[in-house]
Scaffold this motif. Structure first.
Motif, short mmCIF file in Angstrom:
data_model
loop_
_atom_site.label_atom_id
_atom_site.label_comp_id
_atom_site.label_asym_id
_atom_site.label_seq_id
_atom_site.Cartn_x
_atom_site.Cartn_y
_atom_site.Cartn_z
N MET A 47 61.79 1.59 -47.79
CA MET A 47 61.77 0.45 -48.47
C MET A 47 63.43 0.37 -48.56
SD MET A 47 59.91 -2.01 -49.30
CE MET A 47 59.86 -3.52 -50.37
N SER A 48 63.85 -1.01 -48.52
CA SER A 48 65.29 -1.37 -49.07
C SER A 48 65.31 -1.03 -50.49
CB SER A 48 65.46 -2.63 -48.56
OG SER A 48 66.92 -2.90 -48.97
N ASP A 49 66.76 -0.66 -50.86
CA ASP A 49 67.02 -0.60 -52.02
C ASP A 49 68.02 -1.77 -52.51
OD1 ASP A 49 69.09 0.31 -50.75
OD2 ASP A 49 69.54 2.16 -51.78
N SER A 50 68.03 -2.69 -51.79
CA SER A 50 68.95 -3.97 -51.92
C SER A 50 68.41 -4.86 -53.21
CB SER A 50 69.04 -4.74 -50.59
OG SER A 50 69.39 -5.96 -50.70
N PRO A 51 69.04 -5.59 -53.66
CA PRO A 51 68.62 -6.44 -54.87
C PRO A 51 68.16 -7.65 -54.01
CG PRO A 51 71.06 -6.31 -54.77
CD PRO A 51 70.58 -5.42 -53.83
N PHE A 52 68.24 -7.97 -52.89
CA PHE A 52 67.86 -9.27 -52.19
C PHE A 52 66.86 -9.06 -51.53
CE2 PHE A 52 72.80 -8.79 -52.40
CZ PHE A 52 73.00 -9.56 -53.28
N ARG A 53 66.03 -10.14 -51.20
CA ARG A 53 65.02 -10.15 -50.56
C ARG A 53 64.84 -11.29 -49.47
NH1 ARG A 53 64.95 -5.95 -51.32
NH2 ARG A 53 63.55 -4.48 -52.51
N ASN A 54 65.56 -12.52 -49.74
CA ASN A 54 65.31 -13.64 -48.89
C ASN A 54 66.66 -13.86 -48.22
OD1 ASN A 54 62.62 -14.37 -49.67
ND2 ASN A 54 63.56 -15.06 -51.55
N VAL A 55 66.77 -13.88 -47.16
CA VAL A 55 67.79 -14.04 -46.03
C VAL A 55 67.88 -15.07 -45.04
CG1 VAL A 55 69.45 -12.94 -44.47
CG2 VAL A 55 68.49 -11.34 -46.12
N THR A 56 68.68 -15.88 -45.08
CA THR A 56 68.95 -16.92 -44.33
C THR A 56 70.02 -16.88 -43.16
OG1 THR A 56 67.79 -18.76 -45.62
CG2 THR A 56 68.99 -19.48 -43.62
N ILE A 57 69.65 -16.87 -42.05
CA ILE A 57 70.87 -16.72 -40.82
C ILE A 57 70.99 -17.89 -40.12
CG2 ILE A 57 71.40 -15.23 -38.75
CD1 ILE A 57 69.11 -13.29 -39.70
N VAL A 58 72.20 -18.23 -40.14
CA VAL A 58 72.69 -19.52 -39.22
C VAL A 58 73.41 -18.94 -37.79
CG1 VAL A 58 74.09 -21.23 -39.20
CG2 VAL A 58 73.27 -20.50 -41.50
N GLY A 59 72.75 -19.51 -36.70
CA GLY A 59 73.33 -19.10 -35.74
C GLY A 59 72.50 -17.84 -34.98
N ALA A 60 71.28 -17.89 -35.41
CA ALA A 60 70.69 -16.42 -34.99
C ALA A 60 69.97 -16.63 -33.49
CB ALA A 60 69.27 -16.51 -35.87
N THR A 61 70.30 -17.75 -32.90
CA THR A 61 69.81 -17.82 -31.45
C THR A 61 71.13 -17.57 -30.33
OG1 THR A 61 70.04 -20.00 -31.26
CG2 THR A 61 67.96 -18.93 -31.77
N GLY A 62 72.31 -17.18 -31.09
CA GLY A 62 73.41 -16.85 -30.45
C GLY A 62 73.29 -15.23 -30.05
N THR A 63 74.54 -15.05 -29.34
CA THR A 63 74.46 -13.51 -29.15
C THR A 63 74.79 -12.55 -30.01
OG1 THR A 63 75.91 -14.30 -27.22
CG2 THR A 63 76.17 -12.10 -27.83
N LEU A 64 75.71 -12.95 -31.01
CA LEU A 64 75.78 -12.11 -32.29
C LEU A 64 74.36 -12.28 -33.12
CD1 LEU A 64 76.96 -9.92 -34.11
CD2 LEU A 64 78.51 -11.46 -35.03
N GLY A 65 74.07 -13.56 -33.42
CA GLY A 65 73.15 -13.77 -34.55
C GLY A 65 71.74 -13.23 -34.33
N TYR A 66 71.33 -13.01 -33.11
CA TYR A 66 70.26 -12.70 -32.79
C TYR A 66 70.10 -11.14 -33.01
CZ TYR A 66 66.02 -11.57 -29.91
OH TYR A 66 64.77 -11.10 -29.52
N ARG A 67 71.05 -10.41 -32.78
CA ARG A 67 71.30 -8.95 -33.17
C ARG A 67 71.07 -8.84 -34.44
NH1 ARG A 67 72.61 -5.55 -28.71
NH2 ARG A 67 72.50 -6.92 -26.75
N ILE A 68 71.85 -9.74 -35.26
CA ILE A 68 71.81 -9.51 -36.88
C ILE A 68 70.27 -9.84 -37.32
CG2 ILE A 68 72.51 -10.38 -39.01
CD1 ILE A 68 75.48 -10.39 -37.95
#
Length: 254
Positions: free
Chosen positions: A1-22
């Motif tokens: 389980m993540s120990d990050s204080p964040f839970r909701n992530v929005t990714i812009v460009g997620a259908t691109g080469t790098l964005g998809y990997r992220i």
């Protein structure tokens, strides 16, 4: 389980080469609600469909309309930008493309902004590409939002850009073969981005990560070992001369 204080992530460009990997890395982690922000008009995209099937939510917005962007970003803890400077085959600067996202993120209450940096850190070099990124970095750093700026070096999958032709087993050296460069695979860039949310020192920081830091000669040796054969080596002295006179950074394929 993540120990990050964040839970909701929005990714812009997620259908691109790098964005998809992220996006893939965040979904694999399993600790985050992942939203994919896409530019209108709405359309079907194989990568977007794949991410949706794995639990990501797709939202569309007109990036020129601040109200639409603010609405799309509501509830976002972390905004990850992987936009390209080349949109629809027309050049737009990283500053111009991302400034509306930064403005909307502030109004929407986004906690942290990770800009579309991901690549080499050009220090002491003046070039329209690197100058443009530097201009936007300055905008992010004074925005009041938390930020993490991630430098990764050249993407390992694009070493052909600097002279390594895997199909022909040929290396063309455009610069000193003993010069060292940092490279990171796209897969690892995704993992590093996820991990950055768990590291307190990444808050309001520029972080530098690299899968490997090797000279051109050392990279050649790795390719020869992997292919089991000796490669042809060519030294382009004319390009090397121009390279020394004025370095011309190559945009990362975000």
């Amino acid at each position: 389980m993540s120990d990050s204080p964040f839970r909701n992530v929005t990714i812009v460009g997620a259908t691109g080469t790098l964005g998809y990997r992220i996006a893939d890395a965040f979904l694999n982690d399993g600790s985050y609600n992942v939203k994919i922000l896409r530019r209108k008009p709405e359309n079907v995209n194989a990568k977007a469909s794949s991410l949706t099937e794995r639990g990501a939510k797709i939202v569309f917005a007109d990036y020129s309309q601040k109200d639409e962007l603010v609405k799309a970003l509501k509830g976002t803890d972390v905004l990850v930008s992987t936009v390209k400077s080349n949109q629809d085959n027309n050049y737009h600067s990283f500053y111009e493309v991302q400034l509306p996202l930064l403005t909307a993120a502030k109004e929407a209450g986004v906690k942290r902004f990770i800009p579309s940096e991901f690549g080499s850190e050009y220090q002491g070099i003046s070039h329209p590409f690197s100058d443009d990124k530097a201009k936007f970095r300055a905008e992010v750093e004074k925005s009041g939002l938390e930020y993490t700026i991630i430098f990764t070096g050249l993407f390992y999958e694009y070493l052909d850009w600097i002279g390594f032709d895997i199909k022909k087993k040929k290396a063309t050296f455009f610069t000193d073969p003993n010069l060292t460069i940092s490279t990171t695979s796209l897969h690892d860039v995704g993992k590093y981005t996820v991990e950055s949310l768990k590291i307190p020192d990444a808050r309001n920081a520029r972080i530098r990560v690299a899968g490997a830091t090797l000279s051109f000669n050392e990279l050649l040796k790795k390719f020869e070992e992997a292919s089991g054969s000796k490669w042809e080596v060519v030294e382009d002295r004319e390009i090397r001369k121009r390279f020394r006179e004025k370095i011309d950074p190559v945009p990362s394929p975000n």
